[in-house]
Design a protein around this motif. Sequence first.
Motif, mmCIF file in Angstrom:
data_model
loop_
_atom_site.group_PDB
_atom_site.id
_atom_site.type_symbol
_atom_site.label_atom_id
_atom_site.label_comp_id
_atom_site.label_asym_id
_atom_site.label_seq_id
_atom_site.Cartn_x
_atom_site.Cartn_y
_atom_site.Cartn_z
ATOM 1 N N THR A 125 5.911 -17.522 50.373
ATOM 2 C CA THR A 125 4.878 -18.216 50.473
ATOM 3 C C THR A 125 3.543 -17.389 51.263
ATOM 4 O OG1 THR A 125 6.159 -20.151 50.847
ATOM 5 C CG2 THR A 125 3.930 -20.053 51.742
ATOM 6 N N PHE A 126 4.121 -16.332 52.558
ATOM 7 C CA PHE A 126 2.943 -15.970 53.010
ATOM 8 C C PHE A 126 2.358 -14.882 52.274
ATOM 9 C CE2 PHE A 126 4.200 -16.952 57.809
ATOM 10 C CZ PHE A 126 3.975 -18.148 57.372
ATOM 11 N N SER A 127 3.326 -14.143 51.090
ATOM 12 C CA SER A 127 2.597 -13.228 50.292
ATOM 13 C C SER A 127 1.481 -13.810 49.244
ATOM 14 C CB SER A 127 3.790 -12.733 49.516
ATOM 15 O OG SER A 127 4.487 -11.872 50.289
ATOM 16 N N ILE A 128 1.849 -14.730 48.843
ATOM 17 C CA ILE A 128 0.617 -15.635 47.946
ATOM 18 C C ILE A 128 -0.506 -15.972 48.915
ATOM 19 C CG2 ILE A 128 0.442 -17.659 46.651
ATOM 20 C CD1 ILE A 128 3.493 -17.662 46.127
ATOM 21 N N ALA A 129 -0.432 -16.439 49.965
ATOM 22 C CA ALA A 129 -1.284 -16.820 50.788
ATOM 23 C C ALA A 129 -2.147 -15.587 51.230
ATOM 24 C CB ALA A 129 -0.875 -17.546 52.029
ATOM 25 N N LEU A 130 -1.716 -14.634 51.665
ATOM 26 C CA LEU A 130 -2.281 -13.321 51.863
ATOM 27 C C LEU A 130 -2.949 -12.675 50.616
ATOM 28 C CD1 LEU A 130 -2.910 -11.136 53.957
ATOM 29 C CD2 LEU A 130 -0.900 -10.015 53.089
ATOM 30 N N GLY A 131 -2.288 -12.781 49.371
ATOM 31 C CA GLY A 131 -2.992 -12.361 48.209
ATOM 32 C C GLY A 131 -4.206 -13.124 48.021
ATOM 33 N N ALA A 132 -3.932 -14.431 47.997
ATOM 34 C CA ALA A 132 -5.071 -15.453 47.758
ATOM 35 C C ALA A 132 -6.345 -15.051 48.680
ATOM 36 C CB ALA A 132 -4.558 -16.696 47.973
ATOM 37 N N LEU A 133 -6.195 -14.930 50.072
ATOM 38 C CA LEU A 133 -7.079 -14.390 51.010
ATOM 39 C C LEU A 133 -7.758 -13.096 50.437
ATOM 40 C CD1 LEU A 133 -8.649 -15.335 53.617
ATOM 41 C CD2 LEU A 133 -6.806 -13.982 54.935
ATOM 42 N N VAL A 134 -7.046 -12.128 50.129
ATOM 43 C CA VAL A 134 -7.764 -11.023 49.651
ATOM 44 C C VAL A 134 -8.535 -11.126 48.481
ATOM 45 C CG1 VAL A 134 -7.317 -8.736 48.626
ATOM 46 C CG2 VAL A 134 -5.785 -9.509 50.532
ATOM 47 N N VAL A 135 -7.951 -12.052 47.535
ATOM 48 C CA VAL A 135 -8.679 -12.340 46.487
ATOM 49 C C VAL A 135 -9.717 -12.956 46.444
ATOM 50 C CG1 VAL A 135 -8.818 -13.823 44.030
ATOM 51 C CG2 VAL A 135 -6.767 -12.352 44.727
ATOM 52 N N GLY A 136 -10.023 -14.086 47.413
ATOM 53 C CA GLY A 136 -11.205 -14.666 47.962
ATOM 54 C C GLY A 136 -12.117 -14.032 48.472
#
Length: 314
Positions: free
Chosen positions: A98-109
Motif C-alpha cells: 500500500t505504501f509503495s503505491i502511495a509513494l509512487g503516486a506521490l512521485v508521479v503527481g
Amino acid sequence: MLRVAIGRAAALVPLLLIATFTAFLLLQMTATDPAVVRLGENASDEAYAAFRHEIGVDRPLLVQYGSWLAGAVHGDLGVSWSNSASVTDLLTNRMPATFSIALGALVVGLVIGLPVGIAAGIRAGRSADSLLTAGASLGQAVPSFWLALLFVAYVAMKTSLFPATGYVPITEGVGSWLLSITLPSVALGAAAAGAFARQTRAGYVRVLHEPYIRTAVAGGLARRRILWRTALRNAAIPVVTTVAGTAAVLVGGAVIVEQVFALPGLGQLVLNAIHNGDMPVVLGFVALMALLMALVQFVLDLTYALVDPRVRAG
C-alpha cells in the motif's frame, strides 16, 4: 522543532480517540457476528457463547473499547478475531504494498504536476495555459479505479510490459518492484498530478503579480532567476500544503486501487475485516491512518520552516 513535535503528539490523542471510537461504534451497527464468522454456521450455541466471551463482545461497549484502547496505548493492537493472528503483524505485512503505491503516486503527481503547473502559470492567459489547465482538470476528475481498470485491460493485458496483478517486494529486486507498482501508481497519481498542477499554477499567477517581482524585473534581474528561484520559492507554500494533504489521501486511495490489481495491501485486509466484523483489525487500521496523518502534518510543518524563513522566525 521540539515544540512542534510535542504539539503534534498532543493533537494526535483526540484525533486517535475520535477516529477509533467512531469506527468502533460503526462496527457495532453491523449485523455481522464474529462468532459465526470464526466458527461457521453449524457450531453449537455454547461454542458461540464461549467465543464471544473469549473476545469480550459480551461486555458493555465502553468496557470493550476501553480494553482495546488500554492495549493500544502499550503497543498491543490485539489479535484478529478471524484467525487469531497479531494485528500488528497483519498490518506490518500489508503496509509495503500500500505504501509503495502511495509513494509512487506521490512521485508521479510531483513529476507531472509541478512542471505542468509552472508552465501554465508562466503562460497564464495564453492558449498553452488553457490546454495545460484543461489537462490538469481532466486528470483530477478521472476516477483512479476507472483509470486502473483501463490500465489493466489496455496496457497490462495487451502489451505485457507491466504485470496486471501481483506485487513484488523491493527486497526481491528494485526493477521488478518498480514494474509491479508502476500502473497502480500512475492510476492513483493522475488525480494528484492534476491537483498539484492547478495549485502550482495558481501560486505562480499570484506571485508573478506581486510588487517585488515587478521590482526585480525592473532592476534587471535575469528572468530565469526570477521564475525558478524567487517566484518558485514564494509560490511553494500553498503547493506544500496540497502535497501534504494529498499524501495522506493517497494512502486511502491506494486501498481501493490495489483491489483492481489484486495487490496484497491494506485494502484487502481492512475490507475483509469490515465484512467479518473483525474489530481489532479495523481499529488497528484506523489508528495507523491517524498516526500517518499526524506524521504528514509534522513533515508539513518542517517543510514550511525550510521554504518560508518567516515561519522559522515565528
